[in-house]
Design a protein around this motif. Structure first.
Motif, short mmCIF file in Angstrom:
data_model
loop_
_atom_site.label_atom_id
_atom_site.label_comp_id
_atom_site.label_asym_id
_atom_site.label_seq_id
_atom_site.Cartn_x
_atom_site.Cartn_y
_atom_site.Cartn_z
N PRO A 1 1.77 -2.48 6.23
CA PRO A 1 1.61 -0.87 6.09
C PRO A 1 2.26 -0.63 6.42
O PRO A 1 2.97 -1.41 7.69
CB PRO A 1 -0.01 -0.60 6.49
CG PRO A 1 -0.71 -2.18 5.92
CD PRO A 1 0.41 -2.96 6.31
N ARG A 2 2.46 1.17 6.61
CA ARG A 2 3.61 1.87 7.37
C ARG A 2 3.11 0.90 9.08
O ARG A 2 2.22 1.25 9.64
CB ARG A 2 3.49 2.89 7.10
CG ARG A 2 4.50 3.29 7.69
CD ARG A 2 4.44 4.81 7.59
NE ARG A 2 3.61 6.36 8.01
CZ ARG A 2 3.72 6.48 8.85
NH1 ARG A 2 4.27 6.32 9.74
NH2 ARG A 2 1.80 7.57 9.78
N PRO A 3 5.01 0.65 9.74
CA PRO A 3 6.24 1.04 9.07
C PRO A 3 6.16 -0.22 8.48
O PRO A 3 5.87 -1.80 8.94
CB PRO A 3 6.93 0.78 10.04
CG PRO A 3 6.41 -0.08 10.78
CD PRO A 3 5.16 0.66 11.26
N PRO B 1 0.92 -1.15 0.18
CA PRO B 1 -0.01 0.21 -0.42
C PRO B 1 1.10 1.46 -0.52
O PRO B 1 2.07 1.36 0.70
CB PRO B 1 -0.86 -0.30 1.16
CG PRO B 1 0.24 -1.09 2.05
CD PRO B 1 0.84 -2.09 1.01
N SER B 2 0.36 2.13 -0.07
CA SER B 2 0.76 3.46 -0.34
C SER B 2 1.51 3.95 0.79
O SER B 2 0.84 3.87 1.89
CB SER B 2 -0.12 4.67 -0.91
OG SER B 2 0.24 6.10 -1.06
N GLY B 3 2.23 4.51 1.01
CA GLY B 3 2.61 5.06 2.37
C GLY B 3 3.77 3.60 3.07
O GLY B 3 4.16 4.08 3.53
N THR C 1 9.34 3.01 -1.78
CA THR C 1 10.09 3.86 -2.24
C THR C 1 11.24 3.92 -1.19
O THR C 1 12.81 3.86 -1.78
CB THR C 1 9.74 4.95 -2.60
OG1 THR C 1 8.38 4.99 -3.89
CG2 THR C 1 10.95 6.04 -2.99
N THR C 2 11.14 4.16 0.46
CA THR C 2 11.94 4.06 0.86
C THR C 2 13.27 3.14 0.83
O THR C 2 14.58 2.85 0.81
CB THR C 2 12.16 4.11 1.90
OG1 THR C 2 11.36 5.25 2.71
CG2 THR C 2 12.69 4.57 3.62
N LEU C 3 12.71 1.80 0.78
CA LEU C 3 13.53 0.74 0.47
C LEU C 3 14.56 0.70 -0.88
O LEU C 3 15.71 0.39 -0.58
CB LEU C 3 12.78 -0.36 0.93
CG LEU C 3 13.31 -1.95 0.59
CD1 LEU C 3 14.21 -2.01 1.34
CD2 LEU C 3 12.59 -3.32 -0.05
#
Ligand code: ADP
Ligand code: ADP
Length: 225
Positions: A207-209, A38-40, A44-46
């Motif tokens: 989902p985040r984190p 899911p978004s967020g 992209t961070t990874l």
């Protein structure tokens, strides 16, 4: 043989946002892996931590057996918005990674030309990015990444800015790469269809984190000739 290994990776941004919590993954050489979630959730961070563009809070990234914390020539990042230089021709854009590395002009242009041809842009060497369609610009970005001969290609939602018809062309380029160049490819997507079609393995993040919630190997037969 592992091309990239991610160990106990955690990321907390300075704002306090916890993006990743304890990611452990191995990316075998020559495989295509998609990061789906899911978004967020931290995809992209990874990808950016693997690229060395964003520092990890803890944990490590090991590329071909060596711990890395910065960008390096064995990894190439393909940006979502292509990040081409608008004032430079297709040829110069495609050769830019080599220019940064101090490769002589004739050599870098010959190499860039080879990859421009490979991504189907022969004849467009002297055009400027604004003269090309979105899909063509994206393929210039891919040619630039290929020209530095990185083993590992990191693509952030590579198809998001491209219309359906050009997306197919770009996807075929990538599948061909897998066969011809034995690259390790890691890409971020939020399309299950894309992940299934293009990858050997799908890493599903919660989902985040972000944490690894599942790893799927789509068992589909694929024409690769
Ligand atoms: P995804 O790619 O899965 O959509 P991201 O990796 O972009 O997720 O973002 C993960 C989380 O980290 C989100 O909550 C996002 O808002 C946050 N985040 C991303 N980049 C930054 C940043 N530079 N500073 C602070 N928070 C960020
Ligand atoms: P999009 O739908 O993303 O705008 P186009 O329809 O412009 O894509 O691109 C489809 C094809 O048209 C390209 O593969 C290319 O062969 C041709 N084309 C696109 N832009 C140009 C251009 N500036 N000059 C010549 N041919 C082009």
């Amino acid at each position: 043989e592992a091309s990239v290994e991610v160990r106990d990776l955690c990321k907390v941004y300075p704002t306090g946002t916890e993006a990743l919590r304890g990611i452990n993954l191995t990316f075998p050489k020559g495989q295509f892996t998609s990061l789906l979630g899911p978004s967020g959730c931290g995809k992209t961070t990874l990808l950016k931590i693997i690229a060395g563009l964003v520092p990890a809070t803890s944990g490590e990234v090991v590329v071909n057996g060596r711990t890395v914390t910065k960008p390096g020539p064995e990894r190439a990042f393909v940006f979502q918005d292509f990040a081409l230089m608008p004032w430079a021709t297709v040829l110069r854009n495609a050769a830019f990674g080599l220019e940064l590395r101090g490769v002589a002009r004739s050599e870098r242009e010959a190499t860039a030309k080879h990859y421009i041809d490979q991504v189907g842009l022969a004849g467009f060497e002297n055009r400027y990015p604004h003269e090309l369609s979105g899909g063509m610009r994206q393929r210039v970005g891919l040619a630039r990444a290929l020209a530095v001969k990185a083993d590992v290609l990191l693509l952030d939602e590579p198809f998001s800015a491209v219309d359906e018809q050009n997306r197919r062309k770009f996807q075929e380029d990538l599948l061909q790469l897998r066969q011809v160049e034995n690259k390790t490819l890691i890409f971020v997507t939020h399309s299950i269809e894309e992940a299934v079609y293009l990858s050997d393995r799908i890493v599903l993040l919660s989902p985040r984190p972000g944490r690894v919630s599942d790893i799927i190997e789509p068992k589909i037969s694929r024409e690769r000739s």
